[in-house]
Scaffold this active site. Structure first.
Site, mmCIF file in Angstrom:
data_model
loop_
_atom_site.group_PDB
_atom_site.id
_atom_site.type_symbol
_atom_site.label_atom_id
_atom_site.label_comp_id
_atom_site.label_asym_id
_atom_site.label_seq_id
_atom_site.Cartn_x
_atom_site.Cartn_y
_atom_site.Cartn_z
ATOM 1 N N ASP A 1 -15.842 8.568 9.337
ATOM 2 C CA ASP A 1 -14.716 7.640 9.197
ATOM 3 C C ASP A 1 -13.446 8.485 9.084
ATOM 4 O OD1 ASP A 1 -14.587 4.426 8.332
ATOM 5 O OD2 ASP A 1 -12.811 5.574 7.766
ATOM 6 N N ARG B 1 0.816 -1.221 0.000
ATOM 7 C CA ARG B 1 0.000 0.000 0.000
ATOM 8 C C ARG B 1 0.847 1.266 0.000
ATOM 9 N NH1 ARG B 1 -5.085 -1.253 3.963
ATOM 10 N NH2 ARG B 1 -5.750 -3.190 3.004
HETATM 11 C C1 LIG Z 1 -13.318 -2.871 8.941
HETATM 12 S S1 LIG Z 1 -14.023 -1.309 8.639
HETATM 13 C C2 LIG Z 1 -15.607 -1.521 9.451
HETATM 14 C C3 LIG Z 1 -16.738 -0.827 8.731
HETATM 15 C C4 LIG Z 1 -18.128 -1.006 9.363
HETATM 16 N N1 LIG Z 1 -18.207 -0.389 10.665
HETATM 17 C C5 LIG Z 1 -18.507 -2.472 9.456
HETATM 18 O O1 LIG Z 1 -18.467 -3.046 10.540
HETATM 19 O O2 LIG Z 1 -18.835 -3.059 8.421
HETATM 20 C C6 LIG Z 1 -13.115 -0.277 9.767
HETATM 21 C C7 LIG Z 1 -13.234 1.198 9.481
HETATM 22 O O3 LIG Z 1 -12.679 1.935 10.575
HETATM 23 C C8 LIG Z 1 -12.034 3.071 10.064
HETATM 24 N N2 LIG Z 1 -11.057 3.590 11.048
HETATM 25 C C9 LIG Z 1 -9.826 3.103 11.360
HETATM 26 N N3 LIG Z 1 -9.226 3.870 12.288
HETATM 27 C C10 LIG Z 1 -10.110 4.868 12.584
HETATM 28 C C11 LIG Z 1 -10.072 5.987 13.463
HETATM 29 N N4 LIG Z 1 -9.013 6.240 14.234
HETATM 30 N N5 LIG Z 1 -11.144 6.817 13.494
HETATM 31 C C12 LIG Z 1 -12.220 6.579 12.720
HETATM 32 N N6 LIG Z 1 -12.315 5.542 11.867
HETATM 33 C C13 LIG Z 1 -11.269 4.696 11.795
HETATM 34 C C14 LIG Z 1 -11.394 2.572 8.777
HETATM 35 O O4 LIG Z 1 -11.093 3.636 7.899
HETATM 36 C C15 LIG Z 1 -12.468 1.624 8.237
HETATM 37 O O5 LIG Z 1 -13.308 2.243 7.319
#
Ligand SMILES: C[S@@+](CC[C@H](N)C(=O)[O-])C[C@H]1O[C@@H](n2cnc3c(N)ncnc32)[C@H](O)[C@@H]1O
Length: 289
Positions: free
Chosen positions: A157, A56
């Site tokens: 997000d 990445r």
């Molecule tokens: C695996 S996805 C989960 C999406 C959704 N909540 C679900 O369960 O299907 C995790 C998300 O958390 C976000 N994320 C990671 N670190 C974060 C942070 N510090 N603050 C806000 N969002 C964050 C990522 O960008 C990603 O879109």
């Protein structure tokens, strides 16, 4: 949908199965990357994510015409406010999600909001590419009927690229194939011609969702409570216990009394905070203060 990249990066697999890289990611570079993404986003990158990190971030190095990770990282550190931090963070997040993921949460949400008075507000706090907040919005539209006009989903997000995709609301048909036909008809427009194979979220649903960038680790959140429910699913798993506890303590006052917190399938907050009590199947209720 999955945006998880394969563990192999750009380049090719050599005959003996060994991966050929044109850039070198040293142990020191990897350690620094782990530290920087932890400080920035709270994400604890496991040792086995090395290949993913390489693939990445190599794209970011190429984008800047750089050949050494150390130079890229030094450049980032020299410019705390640079746009590149956004790209760095976007590159290292995992956006795996799906419509009605962890399906048992949605009938529970429907019952919860039907019983509540006044405008309903729900926060999807790691909204990724939109499948979760749109699933919440569909649930509210169905559960509230004529009251749905007052309902709002705030979707946030850290990943600004994921949010852009969420805002566009265009998905491959395969992503909605498990939704029943009535839902597809009511909430999506099927693409024709050049858009064959795609479905677009209807404006009625988009209007219910407000997308904003928000880092759960930021010292202050640009978000106004109170909410009837908060979804924080499949993101805490990337944070250490201390970070999880801090975030949960900040969620509690943003929920209305009896407000619900929806967690991911492998996330257990029972021993992380006193602010919530388990109601069942990864759903927590805010304790009275
Ligand atoms: C695996 S996805 C989960 C999406 C959704 N909540 C679900 O369960 O299907 C995790 C998300 O958390 C976000 N994320 C990671 N670190 C974060 C942070 N510090 N603050 C806000 N969002 C964050 C990522 O960008 C990603 O879109």
């Amino acid at each position: 949908m999955t945006q998880e990249l394969p563990s192999s990066g750009p380049g090719s697999w050599a005959g003996g199965g060994q991966f050929e890289r044109d850039l070198e990611l040293t142990d020191a570079d990897f350690a620094r990357i782990r530290q920087l993404i932890y400080q920035r986003a709270g994400i604890v990158l496991a040792e086995h994510k090395r290949e993913m990190v390489y693939s990445r971030l190599a794209k970011r190095l190429r984008h800047h015409g750089l050949t050494r990770f150390a130079d890229y990282l030094a450049r980032l550190e020299r410019q705390p406010d640079a746009r590149e931090w956004e790209a760095f963070t976007n590159a290292l997040t995992t956006n795996l999600t799906a419509f009605f993921r962890e399906a048992h949460h949605f009938p529970l949400l429907a019952t919860h909001v039907r019983e509540r008075r006044g405008p309903v507000r729900v926060w999807s706090s790691a909204a990724s590419t939109g499948e979760e907040p749109y699933s919440i919005a569909m649930t509210l539209a169905e559960a509230l009927g004529s009251r749905a006009g007052d309902a709002e989903v705030v979707a946030t997000d850290i990943d600004t690229e994921a949010l852009e995709k969420a805002r566009a609301g265009v998905y491959a048909m395969e992503q909605i194939h498990k939704l029943d036909e009535a839902r597809v008809k009511r909430f999506f427009q099927r693409g024709r011609g050049a858009h064959e194979g795609l479905a677009r979220v209807r404006q009625e649903l988009k209007d219910m969702v407000d997308f904003q960038p928000l880092n759960l680790l930021a010292p202050s959140w640009s978000i106004q409570g109170p909410f009837d429910a908060i979804f924080c699913r499949n993101v805490m798993i990337y944070f250490d216990k201390q970070t999880q506890a801090r975030i949960l303590e900040r969620f509690a006052p943003l929920l209305k009394p009896d407000g619900l917190l929806f967690a991911g399938h492998s996330e257990n907050f029972s021993y992380t905070t006193e602010a919530f009590r388990l109601r069942g199947q990864t759903v927590y209720v805010r304790k009275a203060r």
